[in-house]
Design a protein around this motif. Sequence first.
Motif, mmCIF file in Angstrom:
data_model
loop_
_atom_site.group_PDB
_atom_site.id
_atom_site.type_symbol
_atom_site.label_atom_id
_atom_site.label_comp_id
_atom_site.label_asym_id
_atom_site.label_seq_id
_atom_site.Cartn_x
_atom_site.Cartn_y
_atom_site.Cartn_z
ATOM 1 N N VAL A 1 -12.606 -40.059 -14.115
ATOM 2 C CA VAL A 1 -13.350 -39.639 -12.924
ATOM 3 C C VAL A 1 -12.744 -40.328 -11.707
ATOM 4 C CG1 VAL A 1 -15.522 -39.259 -14.165
ATOM 5 C CG2 VAL A 1 -15.032 -41.510 -13.177
ATOM 6 N N ALA A 2 -13.121 -39.861 -10.538
ATOM 7 C CA ALA A 2 -12.674 -40.476 -9.291
ATOM 8 C C ALA A 2 -13.864 -41.109 -8.584
ATOM 9 C CB ALA A 2 -12.006 -39.448 -8.387
ATOM 10 N N GLY B 1 -11.873 -44.650 -16.125
ATOM 11 C CA GLY B 1 -12.763 -44.109 -17.144
ATOM 12 C C GLY B 1 -14.193 -43.982 -16.630
ATOM 13 N N LYS B 2 -14.875 -42.965 -17.096
ATOM 14 C CA LYS B 2 -16.221 -42.641 -16.639
ATOM 15 C C LYS B 2 -17.227 -43.779 -16.791
ATOM 16 C CE LYS B 2 -19.697 -39.032 -17.389
ATOM 17 N NZ LYS B 2 -19.963 -37.773 -18.109
ATOM 18 N N PRO B 3 -17.334 -44.431 -17.963
ATOM 19 C CA PRO B 3 -18.338 -45.502 -18.100
ATOM 20 C C PRO B 3 -18.152 -46.621 -17.085
ATOM 21 C CG PRO B 3 -17.507 -44.849 -20.255
ATOM 22 C CD PRO B 3 -16.628 -44.190 -19.236
ATOM 23 N N ALA B 4 -16.897 -47.051 -16.876
ATOM 24 C CA ALA B 4 -16.639 -48.154 -15.935
ATOM 25 C C ALA B 4 -16.973 -47.758 -14.507
ATOM 26 C CB ALA B 4 -15.180 -48.591 -16.033
ATOM 27 N N ALA B 5 -16.649 -46.525 -14.130
ATOM 28 C CA ALA B 5 -16.925 -46.071 -12.765
ATOM 29 C C ALA B 5 -18.419 -46.049 -12.477
ATOM 30 C CB ALA B 5 -16.314 -44.688 -12.541
ATOM 31 N N TYR B 6 -19.199 -45.481 -13.396
ATOM 32 C CA TYR B 6 -20.652 -45.420 -13.178
ATOM 33 C C TYR B 6 -21.286 -46.808 -13.211
ATOM 34 C CZ TYR B 6 -21.127 -40.365 -13.043
ATOM 35 O OH TYR B 6 -21.064 -39.055 -12.665
ATOM 36 N N LEU C 1 -12.415 -35.360 -13.997
ATOM 37 C CA LEU C 1 -11.006 -34.973 -14.011
ATOM 38 C C LEU C 1 -10.580 -34.537 -15.412
ATOM 39 C CD1 LEU C 1 -9.558 -37.915 -11.880
ATOM 40 C CD2 LEU C 1 -10.433 -35.718 -11.096
ATOM 41 N N THR C 2 -11.078 -35.239 -16.402
ATOM 42 C CA THR C 2 -10.769 -34.910 -17.798
ATOM 43 C C THR C 2 -11.987 -35.224 -18.666
ATOM 44 O OG1 THR C 2 -9.964 -37.127 -18.407
ATOM 45 C CG2 THR C 2 -8.341 -35.586 -17.497
ATOM 46 N N THR C 3 -11.994 -34.674 -19.863
ATOM 47 C CA THR C 3 -12.982 -35.057 -20.878
ATOM 48 C C THR C 3 -12.192 -35.498 -22.106
ATOM 49 O OG1 THR C 3 -14.612 -33.474 -20.063
ATOM 50 C CG2 THR C 3 -14.925 -34.298 -22.299
ATOM 51 N N GLU C 4 -12.325 -36.754 -22.447
ATOM 52 C CA GLU C 4 -11.521 -37.323 -23.532
ATOM 53 C C GLU C 4 -12.376 -38.223 -24.405
ATOM 54 O OE1 GLU C 4 -7.398 -38.410 -22.108
ATOM 55 O OE2 GLU C 4 -8.444 -38.256 -20.192
ATOM 56 N N GLU C 5 -11.749 -38.781 -25.438
ATOM 57 C CA GLU C 5 -12.489 -39.605 -26.391
ATOM 58 C C GLU C 5 -11.799 -40.948 -26.621
ATOM 59 O OE1 GLU C 5 -14.640 -36.425 -29.294
ATOM 60 O OE2 GLU C 5 -12.460 -36.494 -29.395
ATOM 61 N N GLY D 1 -30.189 -44.186 -19.957
ATOM 62 C CA GLY D 1 -30.714 -44.066 -18.601
ATOM 63 C C GLY D 1 -29.662 -44.069 -17.514
ATOM 64 N N SER D 2 -28.363 -44.074 -17.902
ATOM 65 C CA SER D 2 -27.320 -44.091 -16.880
ATOM 66 C C SER D 2 -26.625 -42.750 -16.803
ATOM 67 C CB SER D 2 -26.276 -45.176 -17.204
ATOM 68 O OG SER D 2 -25.427 -44.749 -18.256
ATOM 69 N N ALA D 3 -26.016 -42.512 -15.677
ATOM 70 C CA ALA D 3 -25.270 -41.259 -15.509
ATOM 71 C C ALA D 3 -24.080 -41.209 -16.444
ATOM 72 C CB ALA D 3 -24.797 -41.120 -14.064
ATOM 73 N N ALA D 4 -23.660 -42.372 -16.940
ATOM 74 C CA ALA D 4 -22.491 -42.412 -17.811
ATOM 75 C C ALA D 4 -22.751 -41.752 -19.146
ATOM 76 C CB ALA D 4 -22.064 -43.865 -18.037
ATOM 77 N N THR D 5 -24.008 -41.502 -19.485
ATOM 78 C CA THR D 5 -24.289 -40.879 -20.771
ATOM 79 C C THR D 5 -24.032 -39.381 -20.747
ATOM 80 O OG1 THR D 5 -26.611 -40.635 -20.137
ATOM 81 C CG2 THR D 5 -26.025 -42.568 -21.430
#
Length: 258
Positions: free
Chosen positions: A116-117, A182-187, A203-207, A246-250
């Motif tokens: 994510v950005a 990465g999404k979790p760190a950004a949120y 930007l991407t969806t990855e695992e 409860g976070s947007a990261a989920t």
Amino acid sequence: MNVRRNLLLASLAAVFALGAGAARAQDNVLRVATDATFPPMEFVENGKRTGFDVELVEAVARSMGKQVEWVDIDFKGLIPGLISRRFDMAVSGIYITDERKKVVDFTEPYYAGGLVAMVKEGNTTIRKPADLDGKKISVQVGTKSVAFLTQNYPKAQRVEVEKNQEMFNLVDIGRADAAVTGKPAAYQYVRTRPGLRVIEEQLTTEEYGMALRKDTPELTRAVNAALAKLKADGTYAAIVKKWFSGSAATTAATPAAK
């Protein structure tokens, strides 16, 4: 002569016994490398290593009857260090990619994320991924973000830094227009630092996967079995709830078992 011979044999036996004991002790140790600068995945708080990855690895090790010996290393050194046998496994918010799979093995995916950005709240020039082209973007060396920007946004000016925190700080102080991570760190970061936001479109969806050496397939199978057990008995779900509930990261970050 017989006495001396017997003493020599007894000494040799003792040495071999100690060596075998040490080997057995080493068998109970899982050496895991991480770059603990990526909350909520792994970070240091009050002098102690913690985070989602840290708790999950500790739970995996317990399930395997092993103890974890952590090795702290910069992110860019994780894969090279694993290949050179400095440790058994690398877990540090590492995305499973075809390029990395050429040199290391991965467990089954254990968490879904993506790039994510992150920008300042008042930034009106970056509203969607396409707006990144031509902008100054901070990224962490050795991460997927570097190659992603190079391939998809060649006009973007990359500002490469060693640590995750440096990357975010550059956006904070206005020396970068955005950070790609990465999404979790950004949120996690925007929750703790008002005035920043994550643009809505990923930007991407990855695992994420746990990386292991290609010459230890039995260890990869054992770790996969431990992960499956933790998912079956509810341990995995409890760890996910603790770190992401409860976070947007989920969003789109459900347990992955493909």
